[in-house]
Design an enzyme around this catalytic site. Sequence first.
Site, PDB file in Angstrom:
ATOM      1  N   ASP A  20     -12.495 -10.363  -0.204  1.00  0.00           N
ATOM      2  CA  ASP A  20     -13.669 -10.751   0.669  1.00  0.00           C
ATOM      3  C   ASP A  20     -14.724 -10.106  -0.099  1.00  0.00           C
ATOM      4  OD1 ASP A  20     -12.078  -9.073   3.674  1.00  0.00           O
ATOM      5  OD2 ASP A  20     -12.514  -8.168   1.451  1.00  0.00           O
ATOM      6  N   HIS A  36     -10.586  -6.499  -1.801  1.00  0.00           N
ATOM      7  CA  HIS A  36     -11.591  -6.337  -0.972  1.00  0.00           C
ATOM      8  C   HIS A  36     -12.926  -5.592  -1.623  1.00  0.00           C
ATOM      9  CE1 HIS A  36      -9.195  -7.349   2.351  1.00  0.00           C
ATOM     10  NE2 HIS A  36      -8.023  -6.636   1.818  1.00  0.00           N
ATOM     11  N   GLU A  60       0.798  -1.327  -0.043  1.00  0.00           N
ATOM     12  CA  GLU A  60       0.065  -0.025   0.003  1.00  0.00           C
ATOM     13  C   GLU A  60       0.640   1.333   0.033  1.00  0.00           C
ATOM     14  OE1 GLU A  60      -3.432  -2.418   2.548  1.00  0.00           O
ATOM     15  OE2 GLU A  60      -2.685  -0.284   3.280  1.00  0.00           O
ATOM     16  N   GLU A  71      -6.327 -10.764  -0.708  1.00  0.00           N
ATOM     17  CA  GLU A  71      -7.013 -10.830   0.401  1.00  0.00           C
ATOM     18  C   GLU A  71      -8.383 -10.545   0.013  1.00  0.00           C
ATOM     19  OE1 GLU A  71      -3.516  -7.840   2.064  1.00  0.00           O
ATOM     20  OE2 GLU A  71      -5.307  -7.185   2.577  1.00  0.00           O
ATOM     21  N   ASN A 111       2.021  -5.095  -3.076  1.00  0.00           N
ATOM     22  CA  ASN A 111       0.485  -5.771  -2.725  1.00  0.00           C
ATOM     23  C   ASN A 111      -0.196  -4.206  -2.603  1.00  0.00           C
ATOM     24  OD1 ASN A 111      -1.340  -7.851  -2.158  1.00  0.00           O
ATOM     25  ND2 ASN A 111      -1.185  -7.059  -0.054  1.00  0.00           N
TER      26      ASN A 111
HETATM   27  O1  G3I Z   1      -3.033  -8.104  18.863  1.00  0.00           O
HETATM   28  C1  G3I Z   1      -3.483  -6.752  19.683  1.00  0.00           C
HETATM   29  C2  G3I Z   1      -4.066  -7.043  20.835  1.00  0.00           C
HETATM   30  O2  G3I Z   1      -3.138  -7.482  21.770  1.00  0.00           O
HETATM   31  C3  G3I Z   1      -4.880  -6.055  21.635  1.00  0.00           C
HETATM   32  O3  G3I Z   1      -5.371  -6.413  22.932  1.00  0.00           O
HETATM   33  C4  G3I Z   1      -5.957  -5.600  20.591  1.00  0.00           C
HETATM   34  C5  G3I Z   1      -6.847  -4.457  21.066  1.00  0.00           C
HETATM   35  O4  G3I Z   1      -6.090  -3.219  20.600  1.00  0.00           O
HETATM   36  O5  G3I Z   1      -5.446  -5.122  19.405  1.00  0.00           O
HETATM   37  C6  G3I Z   1      -4.831  -6.239  18.866  1.00  0.00           C
HETATM   38  O6  G3I Z   1      -4.027  -5.893  17.571  1.00  0.00           O
HETATM   39  C7  G3I Z   1      -5.242  -5.762  16.563  1.00  0.00           C
HETATM   40  C8  G3I Z   1      -4.758  -6.949  15.437  1.00  0.00           C
HETATM   41  O7  G3I Z   1      -5.686  -6.489  14.209  1.00  0.00           O
HETATM   42  C9  G3I Z   1      -4.786  -8.231  15.691  1.00  0.00           C
HETATM   43  O8  G3I Z   1      -6.257  -8.437  16.087  1.00  0.00           O
HETATM   44  C10 G3I Z   1      -5.084  -4.433  16.168  1.00  0.00           C
HETATM   45  O9  G3I Z   1      -5.459  -3.346  17.030  1.00  0.00           O
HETATM   46  C11 G3I Z   1      -5.817  -4.219  14.588  1.00  0.00           C
HETATM   47  O10 G3I Z   1      -5.582  -3.136  14.125  1.00  0.00           O
HETATM   48  C12 G3I Z   1      -5.419  -5.358  13.905  1.00  0.00           C
HETATM   49  O11 G3I Z   1      -6.246  -5.369  12.623  1.00  0.00           O
HETATM   50  C13 G3I Z   1      -5.675  -5.745  11.339  1.00  0.00           C
HETATM   51  C14 G3I Z   1      -5.439  -4.623  10.332  1.00  0.00           C
HETATM   52  O12 G3I Z   1      -4.730  -5.138   9.046  1.00  0.00           O
HETATM   53  C15 G3I Z   1      -4.556  -3.558  10.829  1.00  0.00           C
HETATM   54  O13 G3I Z   1      -4.422  -2.543   9.976  1.00  0.00           O
HETATM   55  C16 G3I Z   1      -6.557  -6.752  10.794  1.00  0.00           C
HETATM   56  O14 G3I Z   1      -6.768  -7.874  11.748  1.00  0.00           O
HETATM   57  C17 G3I Z   1      -6.036  -7.245   9.505  1.00  0.00           C
HETATM   58  O15 G3I Z   1      -7.044  -8.227   8.860  1.00  0.00           O
HETATM   59  C18 G3I Z   1      -5.948  -6.075   8.571  1.00  0.00           C
HETATM   60  O16 G3I Z   1      -5.382  -6.658   7.418  1.00  0.00           O
HETATM   61  C19 G3I Z   1      -5.207  -5.544   6.271  1.00  0.00           C
HETATM   62  C20 G3I Z   1      -3.805  -6.085   5.438  1.00  0.00           C
HETATM   63  O17 G3I Z   1      -2.670  -6.347   6.355  1.00  0.00           O
HETATM   64  C21 G3I Z   1      -3.592  -5.274   4.267  1.00  0.00           C
HETATM   65  N1  G3I Z   1      -4.820  -4.908   3.400  1.00  0.00           N
HETATM   66  C22 G3I Z   1      -5.937  -4.467   4.183  1.00  0.00           C
HETATM   67  C23 G3I Z   1      -6.134  -5.554   5.224  1.00  0.00           C
HETATM   68  C24 G3I Z   1      -7.535  -5.270   5.932  1.00  0.00           C
HETATM   69  O18 G3I Z   1      -7.224  -3.977   6.604  1.00  0.00           O
END
Ligand code: G3I
Length: 322
Positions: free
Chosen positions: A240, A209, A133, A238, A173
């Site tokens: 969905d 997406h 990105e 990715e 990507n």
């Molecule tokens: O692991 C921490 C946990 O310790 C904490 O208690 C909790 C509450 O704050 O947060 C947890 O981390 C979260 C992580 O996902 C794991 O669940 C982050 O806050 C959260 O921001 C993160 O979201 C991820 C997101 O990327 C971040 O931008 C999503 O799961 C993930 O599906 C998403 O994936 C991205 C790709 O990498 C790139 N393209 C878009 C895609 C969707 O946004």
Amino acid sequence: MTARTSLRSVAESRGFDVGAAVDADLLRNDAGYWKLLRREFTTVTPENALKMGPLRPSPDTYDFGDADAVVNFGLEYDMTVRGHTLVWHNQTPEWFEEWAYTDDGIEGFLRDHIHTVAGRYRDKIDVWDVVNEAIADDGSMRETVWYDAMGEAYLDEAFGWADDVTDADLYYNDYGADGINEKSDAVYDLITGMLDRDVPIDGVGLQLHALHDEPDPGSVAENVYRFEDLGLDVQITEMDVAYPEGEVPEDHREQQAQYYRSIVEACLDTGCETLVTWGVRDGDSWVPGWFSGLTDDPLLFDGSTPKPAYHAIMDVLAEGSD
Ligand code: G3I
């Protein structure tokens, strides 16, 4: 006709990879989750575990626990492993906030990070999303800590550093650049420039997406062809599919199935050999947590129950695999 026992078996007989983004905690604690993953998919991508923030709890330490769990699971069950992602503007380490970094400091940090992480999985990860990105939605270079410190050269350097330490295929990507549009034109120009500078890039990941609209499959195919014409491979990384409230088709799961089918058909027509869904089951998807007002069932499985989308992909892969 072979016994269609699973999506994985049909995909394998067709030489096609169907993958899913994987959450390390679910992998450890949910047997239904990993059994489904092992039986139905050929490819795994760690959803978060290989990102810089989760890997770097402090400036001098790495935490590979979650990443190893997903990568080793993939290896144990003869799956392809996609690494996601070495350089991104999101999920950078929290301590970056306090770090009084210099441009040279950022460059050195990024070099060491890529050498360490990609080097560790040299023989284990097949494909890396080296940079994720880098293009903003208006087609300009995204303002990031990496771009601010190193300019566009951060992409060249990142691919070079990854190439130093791994034999994996190296990908750029992005999202919202699936079909032919202003953003994918900017991605095309960015990558053409990198190729002109002999940057060791092997492919492009189209995230796909389809959350507010469905990129036209014909336009996606055209986009794939133009990158292939540059000598690159293309993967759907990715996928969905969800619908905005007020625009939900009556039989939205059937429409969703047809859309997944049309994208797999576009892949088969164009020589794109990999499609990864961003999660395993609807209940694991990131979508509901990030977008209210969208349907909350964007993937192939409702719990352990295969949905029409699963069967649609199975059917199109089975056609012509005998
Ligand atoms: O692991 C921490 C946990 O310790 C904490 O208690 C909790 C509450 O704050 O947060 C947890 O981390 C979260 C992580 O996902 C794991 O669940 C982050 O806050 C959260 O921001 C993160 O979201 C991820 C997101 O990327 C971040 O931008 C999503 O799961 C993930 O599906 C998403 O994936 C991205 C790709 O990498 C790139 N393209 C878009 C895609 C969707 O946004």
